[in-house]
Design an enzyme around this catalytic site. Sequence first.
Site, PDB file in Angstrom:
ATOM      1  N   GLN A   1      -5.693  -1.674   9.460  1.00 23.60           N
ATOM      2  CA  GLN A   1      -5.305  -2.925   8.802  1.00 23.60           C
ATOM      3  C   GLN A   1      -5.865  -4.118   9.567  1.00 23.60           C
ATOM      4  OE1 GLN A   1      -3.580  -3.165   5.830  1.00 23.60           O
ATOM      5  NE2 GLN A   1      -3.883  -5.380   5.983  1.00 23.60           N
TER       6      GLN A   1
ATOM      7  N   ASP B   1     -11.229   2.103   2.982  1.00 28.03           N
ATOM      8  CA  ASP B   1     -11.400   0.658   2.739  1.00 28.03           C
ATOM      9  C   ASP B   1     -12.818   0.353   2.269  1.00 28.03           C
ATOM     10  OD1 ASP B   1      -9.255  -1.065   2.904  1.00 28.03           O
ATOM     11  OD2 ASP B   1      -9.261  -1.167   5.100  1.00 28.03           O
TER      12      ASP B   1
ATOM     13  N   LYS C   1       0.839  -1.206   0.000  1.00 28.66           N
ATOM     14  CA  LYS C   1       0.000   0.000   0.000  1.00 28.66           C
ATOM     15  C   LYS C   1       0.875   1.258   0.000  1.00 28.66           C
ATOM     16  CE  LYS C   1      -3.731  -2.584   2.075  1.00 28.66           C
ATOM     17  NZ  LYS C   1      -4.548  -2.964   3.224  1.00 28.66           N
TER      18      LYS C   1
END
Length: 295
Positions: free
Chosen positions: A100, A123, A57
């Site tokens: 995460q 997300d 990422k």
Amino acid sequence: MKLLDGKAVSKEILKKVKTDIDHHIEKKHLGYNLSRPSIAIVMVGENAASESYVRGKIKACDKAEINHKVIRFEESISTFELISEIKKLNKSHFDGFIVQLPLPDHIDPNSIINEISAYKDIDGFHPLNFGKMALGQKSMRPATAYGILKLLQHYDIQTNSQHVVVIGRSNIVGKPISIMLGNDFEVGRSTVTSCDIHTPKALLKEESRKADIVIVAVGKPGFLTSDMIKEGAVVIDVGINRLDSGKLVGDCDFEDVSQKASYLTPVPGGVGPMTIAGLILNTYEAWKMKNLIED
Ligand SMILES: NC(=O)c1ccc[n+]([C@@H]2O[C@H](COP(=O)([O-])OP(=O)(O)OC[C@H]3O[C@@H](n4cnc5c(N)ncnc54)[C@H](O)[C@@H]3O)[C@@H](O)[C@H]2O)c1
């Protein structure tokens, strides 16, 4: 069989996002100088797989020239403490952030996701964004599902009126891709069958053998074999499994399925980079929303 090269398509998307951001910054907006987007990545405890995904990422952010900061917390952090940190991030200068996953067992991920501002939820997991996505409204979309749609679109793979079987129904992958492909958009309008662990194996096989497109996201190496698909099916392998040998594989028996599929995603290099592209596209959306930039 043609490989669906997620790595190459993702690279193209990142390049375009960078250029689009450059363009907005150069021309100014409402007379203001815009700063480049910036995101935070929250990590709790230590997890080798998460470290590797986060490195991916960060690399993608660098390519799109998106500023980033990794914020780490001890594994022992309580749910209450983590929620307090999320609330601070909601008010921070960051355009978006992710927590995460997976989180340590003592923290319910839903209790954290629900606290993320829907405007910063890059997300696409917050219930408001998920609900908007399900209704076909503009929203930040669950990144993996978004990435899969972009991959299908890039290769001009028709979804309209096609029968899609999605194997796996998690909130982050199987469920959103099933909903998105059923929505009334150009990449969508599919007839979707959603299967999970409770689907009888014989029924699952009967359905998957009829499917034009099979998407498998179960987290079991070698799960999908050629006898489970029809000749010429498009196969999207979402799984990421590390074997004892250290090798990374998907949920397909790759050699076997590649004999019969027309298109197939490799692992690594298929859906993984497209998930990151989805995240970067959501970041760009969050940044535009914050700066009142319309398309
Ligand atoms: N490529 C990417 O970017 C990406 C992103 C997210 C997840 N993943 C990978 O995708 C896989 C799935 O991830 P997840 O988070 O959705 O997992 P999960 O464990 O949350 O969900 C797995 C789903 O598969 C179903 N399932 C399990 N066994 C089954 C069976 N025998 N028959 C039918 N359904 C079955 C379960 O019911 C569940 O709905 C994992 O390997 C994960 O690492 C990859």
